[in-house]
Design a protein around this motif. Structure first.
Motif, PDB file in Angstrom:
ATOM      1  N   PHE A   1      -4.431  23.323  -0.098  1.00  0.00           N
ATOM      2  CA  PHE A   1      -5.703  22.662  -0.379  1.00  0.00           C
ATOM      3  C   PHE A   1      -5.588  21.657  -1.522  1.00  0.00           C
ATOM      4  O   PHE A   1      -6.256  20.626  -1.513  1.00  0.00           O
ATOM      5  N   ALA A   2      -4.769  21.956  -2.512  1.00  0.00           N
ATOM      6  CA  ALA A   2      -4.636  21.054  -3.651  1.00  0.00           C
ATOM      7  C   ALA A   2      -3.729  19.871  -3.346  1.00  0.00           C
ATOM      8  O   ALA A   2      -3.857  18.809  -3.952  1.00  0.00           O
ATOM      9  N   ASN A   3      -2.810  20.041  -2.414  1.00  0.00           N
ATOM     10  CA  ASN A   3      -1.870  18.979  -2.046  1.00  0.00           C
ATOM     11  C   ASN A   3      -1.667  19.045  -0.543  1.00  0.00           C
ATOM     12  O   ASN A   3      -0.798  19.773  -0.053  1.00  0.00           O
ATOM     13  N   ASP A   4      -2.480  18.288   0.206  1.00  0.00           N
ATOM     14  CA  ASP A   4      -2.474  18.450   1.662  1.00  0.00           C
ATOM     15  C   ASP A   4      -1.246  17.840   2.331  1.00  0.00           C
ATOM     16  O   ASP A   4      -1.124  17.875   3.563  1.00  0.00           O
ATOM     17  N   THR A   5      -0.306  17.294   1.556  1.00  0.00           N
ATOM     18  CA  THR A   5       0.962  16.847   2.140  1.00  0.00           C
ATOM     19  C   THR A   5       1.961  17.988   2.262  1.00  0.00           C
ATOM     20  O   THR A   5       3.007  17.839   2.885  1.00  0.00           O
TER      21      THR A   5
ATOM     22  N   ALA B   1       4.729  31.924   9.248  1.00  0.00           N
ATOM     23  CA  ALA B   1       5.464  32.531   8.141  1.00  0.00           C
ATOM     24  C   ALA B   1       5.078  31.782   6.872  1.00  0.00           C
ATOM     25  O   ALA B   1       4.770  30.587   6.914  1.00  0.00           O
ATOM     26  N   PHE B   2       5.061  32.486   5.754  1.00  0.00           N
ATOM     27  CA  PHE B   2       4.742  31.824   4.504  1.00  0.00           C
ATOM     28  C   PHE B   2       5.799  30.768   4.194  1.00  0.00           C
ATOM     29  O   PHE B   2       6.997  31.048   4.223  1.00  0.00           O
ATOM     30  N   ALA B   3       5.355  29.550   3.910  1.00  0.00           N
ATOM     31  CA  ALA B   3       6.271  28.454   3.633  1.00  0.00           C
ATOM     32  C   ALA B   3       6.876  28.605   2.246  1.00  0.00           C
ATOM     33  O   ALA B   3       6.416  29.387   1.416  1.00  0.00           O
ATOM     34  N   ASN B   4       7.910  27.830   2.006  1.00  0.00           N
ATOM     35  CA  ASN B   4       8.521  27.785   0.684  1.00  0.00           C
ATOM     36  C   ASN B   4       7.450  27.507  -0.371  1.00  0.00           C
ATOM     37  O   ASN B   4       6.541  26.709  -0.160  1.00  0.00           O
ATOM     38  N   ARG B   5       7.557  28.166  -1.533  1.00  0.00           N
ATOM     39  CA  ARG B   5       6.501  28.081  -2.536  1.00  0.00           C
ATOM     40  C   ARG B   5       6.553  26.825  -3.418  1.00  0.00           C
ATOM     41  O   ARG B   5       5.724  26.657  -4.304  1.00  0.00           O
ATOM     42  N   THR B   6       7.510  25.959  -3.185  1.00  0.00           N
ATOM     43  CA  THR B   6       7.597  24.753  -3.998  1.00  0.00           C
ATOM     44  C   THR B   6       6.384  23.862  -3.771  1.00  0.00           C
ATOM     45  O   THR B   6       6.083  23.474  -2.649  1.00  0.00           O
ATOM     46  N   GLY B   7       5.668  23.543  -4.843  1.00  0.00           N
ATOM     47  CA  GLY B   7       4.596  22.557  -4.775  1.00  0.00           C
ATOM     48  C   GLY B   7       3.328  22.998  -4.096  1.00  0.00           C
ATOM     49  O   GLY B   7       2.526  22.156  -3.676  1.00  0.00           O
ATOM     50  N   ARG B   8       3.092  24.316  -3.978  1.00  0.00           N
ATOM     51  CA  ARG B   8       1.855  24.752  -3.327  1.00  0.00           C
ATOM     52  C   ARG B   8       1.315  26.019  -3.976  1.00  0.00           C
ATOM     53  O   ARG B   8       2.022  26.733  -4.682  1.00  0.00           O
ATOM     54  N   ASP B   9       0.013  26.293  -3.708  1.00  0.00           N
ATOM     55  CA  ASP B   9      -0.622  27.517  -4.173  1.00  0.00           C
ATOM     56  C   ASP B   9      -0.523  28.594  -3.098  1.00  0.00           C
ATOM     57  O   ASP B   9      -0.046  28.344  -1.974  1.00  0.00           O
ATOM     58  N   ARG B  10      -1.006  29.779  -3.417  1.00  0.00           N
ATOM     59  CA  ARG B  10      -0.936  30.906  -2.477  1.00  0.00           C
ATOM     60  C   ARG B  10      -1.886  30.692  -1.297  1.00  0.00           C
ATOM     61  O   ARG B  10      -2.951  30.081  -1.423  1.00  0.00           O
TER      62      ARG B  10
ATOM     63  N   PRO C   1      13.534  12.670 -12.716  1.00  0.00           N
ATOM     64  CA  PRO C   1      13.045  13.309 -11.482  1.00  0.00           C
ATOM     65  C   PRO C   1      13.971  14.410 -10.979  1.00  0.00           C
ATOM     66  O   PRO C   1      13.505  15.401 -10.417  1.00  0.00           O
ATOM     67  N   LEU C   2      15.273  14.237 -11.171  1.00  0.00           N
ATOM     68  CA  LEU C   2      16.216  15.261 -10.731  1.00  0.00           C
ATOM     69  C   LEU C   2      15.952  16.572 -11.464  1.00  0.00           C
ATOM     70  O   LEU C   2      15.912  17.647 -10.858  1.00  0.00           O
ATOM     71  N   ALA C   3      15.760  16.509 -12.785  1.00  0.00           N
ATOM     72  CA  ALA C   3      15.494  17.716 -13.565  1.00  0.00           C
ATOM     73  C   ALA C   3      14.171  18.347 -13.158  1.00  0.00           C
ATOM     74  O   ALA C   3      14.043  19.574 -13.075  1.00  0.00           O
ATOM     75  N   GLU C   4      13.163  17.506 -12.905  1.00  0.00           N
ATOM     76  CA  GLU C   4      11.864  18.031 -12.490  1.00  0.00           C
ATOM     77  C   GLU C   4      11.962  18.707 -11.122  1.00  0.00           C
ATOM     78  O   GLU C   4      11.336  19.743 -10.876  1.00  0.00           O
ATOM     79  N   ASP C   5      12.743  18.111 -10.222  1.00  0.00           N
ATOM     80  CA  ASP C   5      12.934  18.721  -8.903  1.00  0.00           C
ATOM     81  C   ASP C   5      13.569  20.101  -9.031  1.00  0.00           C
ATOM     82  O   ASP C   5      13.133  21.066  -8.386  1.00  0.00           O
ATOM     83  N   ILE C   6      14.597  20.201  -9.851  1.00  0.00           N
ATOM     84  CA  ILE C   6      15.294  21.478  -9.991  1.00  0.00           C
ATOM     85  C   ILE C   6      14.378  22.527 -10.603  1.00  0.00           C
ATOM     86  O   ILE C   6      14.377  23.696 -10.203  1.00  0.00           O
ATOM     87  N   ALA C   7      13.555  22.126 -11.596  1.00  0.00           N
ATOM     88  CA  ALA C   7      12.632  23.083 -12.214  1.00  0.00           C
ATOM     89  C   ALA C   7      11.658  23.632 -11.186  1.00  0.00           C
ATOM     90  O   ALA C   7      11.391  24.843 -11.131  1.00  0.00           O
ATOM     91  N   ALA C   8      11.102  22.747 -10.332  1.00  0.00           N
ATOM     92  CA  ALA C   8      10.125  23.187  -9.336  1.00  0.00           C
ATOM     93  C   ALA C   8      10.775  24.027  -8.239  1.00  0.00           C
ATOM     94  O   ALA C   8      10.260  25.078  -7.844  1.00  0.00           O
TER      95      ALA C   8
END
Length: 652
Positions: free
Chosen positions: A503-507, A94-103, A465-472
């Motif tokens: 591919f851009a963030n393998d974690t 299933a497609f994972a959550n889109r936070t922090g990744r490309d398509r 970091p909290l604000a950045e987390d919420i934005a993402a």
């Protein structure tokens, strides 16, 4: 997860065929789009693509298979063998959550994907391929090695069910050394019943512009779950103050319908501690409170207890569980739970836990509901011996795809610093909703400017970091919302290779691996895991009797008789779980335990294993009772053959 035959199905005739070498697992196939079924004495009729059918019989020449939608000994007819795809297990992506990744990119050939995985600039190359696919548009054939690409807006598997059955899986490593699973998948959405798309077709249609009415329907709920024990009154007051201030702001911005707040308090079991009044209580339901005045009136009842609880650790998990189950999250695209506490939470083995769940299990349940959970942990002097335990728990609880744990400690429990955290959180969430109301939702809104405590210098340009987390995270929720209101479907029928890491963030995972289990299978798994927990509990008292306990469990559950008499612990575990776990890209902790490993564990490690099994058994019961997420995979299938997409991470 392999499909388990029910005893009733095997007792009737004609029964579905068992997989070669298996005693419980039945053969099933996926139908290809355009395939036709011929009933006995009837005319051929089309079968929806990727229906999942049981195999009852094969013709002597192998050209046809007799199939049925259910395991109830009622085959429906014959299909050509080339019209079906054997499927040994129900492992799906299933497609994972889109936070922090490309398509996700889908490649027509394994070599194309393998070459990209091995490249040191894989992220840049993947971005170029995605741009080419987007420019080409669907069916234009200008996307090079790609067969398809994940839609721009998110696909909600619970609302727009799709299958990405994994037909093959191979493991490779990125140049960084991190393993990546390359999977060969076939795909069809529930509304795609036509012929397969040509290999050159790429589903990369940009999302259409959204009408303001659609944009403005993106609503966010923030439910605060607050420890209401005796030490918490200053933090309760400060939280209410922040919410009141935000109410004034959203009223002036005319966002009252887009942002709602909830408030839940938790204490301890009032049956065990007289005078505590409640274990958990919903003071403000975000579905029922519209204005600041209504919020003030409902929230006024939340106050710190004047009676001490039974231990410093509180039942925070009960409060979070109440947020999951007592609130109707359906109307909200943005979903946030904020836990506020100065203490750790009670583990299942403490004897004081009301839920019997742990942080990992609750995290799975929250993510299944698409809820982001944050923890504001007050590191007061009184709780210094408890801080490390609480921090470990809340980092686990606040796990979110593509981000670090959403865990924010407040040093010394300082009320002023806590207030800044709460203000930043509420401001960020309102900024998220404002950006959704004003734009198309495809771009990540910037976080609000960082705040400083009175008399302190402003934070650096990096921000909070909290604000950045919420934005993402809010951006990913926005994409999910847009996909939901547009009815975004997975790409049409194709067979292709994809990577389960970005591919851009393998974690970051790009695909979630899930297992489709029927009700009987989920019940059986719950019973199996519960029996294992009981056996290991008794083995803890008398280690020499552990294997007798495992043999007894295997016999009770009618597992492989040949293995029940063995003295090999691993073989006994395989007798209990082997056919469930065989062939999965997954390593079972339980199946790896032999006699030496068990005796080498200290009592705490043994108890942790037992607690984990007991918690998972409770989680499977919750999955079983979650009627909204059960799916039928074929027309004519019985309700008992409906399946639940269980996360691979939830296996024992």
């Amino acid at each position: 997860m392999l499909l388990l035959a029910s005893p009733a199905a095997l007792a009737c005739s004609p029964a579905p065929l068992l997989q070669p070498g298996k005693t419980q697992l039945q053969e099933r196939v996926l139908t290809r789009p355009g395939g036709k079924l011929t009933p006995d004495g009837g005319a051929a009729k089309a079968v929806p693509g990727f229906s999942v059918l049981y195999v009852y019989e094969r013709s002597p020449d192998g050209a046809r298979v007799r199939v049925g939608a259910s395991a109830d000994c009622k085959p429906q007819g014959w299909m050509p063998s080339e019209a079906v795809v054997p499927w040994r297990h129900t492992l799906v992506a299933a497609f994972a959550n889109r936070t922090g990744r490309d398509r996700v990119l889908f490649f027509g050939a394994e070599d194309g994907l393998r070459g990209l995985v091995g490249s040191r600039d894989a992220g840049a190359q993947a971005a170029k391929l995605a741009e080419a696919a987007k420019a080409a548009g669907p069916g234009k054939g200008a996307a090079g090695p790609l067969v398809s690409i994940e839609p721009e807006t998110a696909v909600d598997i619970n609302k727009q069910f799709y299958l990405l059955p994994i037909l093959e899986a191979k493991t490779q490593r990125f140049p960084t050394g991190r393993p990546v699973r390359m999977v060969k998948v076939a795909a069809v959405t529930s509304r795609d019943q036509g012929a397969p798309a040509p290999a050159s077709a790429v589903s990369a249609t940009p999302a259409p512009p959204q009408a303001p009415a659609v944009r403005q329907n993106f609503r966010t709920a923030i439910v605060f779950v607050i420890d209401a024990s005796s030490s918490m009154q200053p933090y309760i007051d400060r939280t209410r103050e922040a919410i009141k201030r935000i109410y004034d702001g959203i009223k002036s911005a005319q966002l009252q319908e887009q942002v709602r707040f909830g408030l839940i308090g938790y204490r301890d079991d009032p049956k065990a501690v007289p005078g505590l009044e409640y274990l958990t209580k919903v003071f403000v339901d975000p579905n029922k409170v519209d204005t600041r005045e209504e919020f003030d009136e409902a929230a006024a009842g939340l106050a710190a207890s004047k009676v001490s609880t039974r231990a410093f650790a509180e039942d925070g998990y009960a409060g979070v569980d109440s947020a999951i189950n007592a609130i109707d999250w359906t109307p909200f695209g943005g979903r946030f739970v904020v836990l506020i506490t100065d203490a750790s939470s009670r583990d299942p083995g403490s004897g004081l836990s009301a839920t019997g769940l742990d942080a990992k299990t609750l995290s799975i349940a929250l993510l299944e509901k698409k809820i982001a959970t944050m923890a504001l942990h007050l590191l007061t002097e009184e709780g210094r011996k408890d801080h490390a335990k609480g921090a470990a728990q809340y980092r686990e609880l606040t796990t979110y795809p593509g981000r670090k744990p959403l865990y924010y400690p407040v040093e010394a429990g300082d009320v002023g610093q806590f207030g800044i955290r709460v203000d930043t959180l509420t401001d960020s969430l309102v900024t998220l909703v404002q950006a959704a109301e004003a734009g198309d939702g495809l771009d990540t809104p910037p976080p609000p400017p960082p705040k400083a405590a009175p008399g302190e210098p402003a934070p650096g340009p990096r921000g909070d970091p909290l604000a950045e987390d919420i934005a993402a995270i809010g951006h990913a929720m926005r994409l999910a919302y847009l996909g939901s209101v547009q009815g975004t479907a997975a790409p049409p029928m194709f067979e292709a290779w994809a990577a389960d890491r970005d591919f851009a963030n393998d974690t970051v995972a790009s695909l979630d691996v899930r297992v489709l289990l029927s009700k009987s299978q989920l019940s059986d798994l719950q019973a199996t895991v519960g029996a294992l927990a009981d056996a290991y509990s008794k083995g803890q008292v008398d280690p020499s009797d552990l294997f007798n306990q495992l043999r007894s469990a295997a016999a009770t559950l009618s597992r492989d008789p040949a293995k029940v008499g063995t003295s090999d612990n691993r073989a006994l575990n395989q007798a209990l779980l082997g056919e469930y776990l065989d062939g999965l890209p997954y390593t079972s902790r339980v199946m790896a335990i032999d006699q030496d490993a068990w005796l080498g564990m200290n009592p705490g490690e043994q108890q942790a294993l037992i607690d984990d099994l007991q918690v998972k058994a409770r989680l499977y019961r919750r999955f079983h009772d979650d009627v909204s997420n059960w799916v039928k995979l074929a027309e004519g299938a019985s309700p008992e053959d409906a399946v639940y997409p269980v996360p691979l991470t939830a296996l024992p």
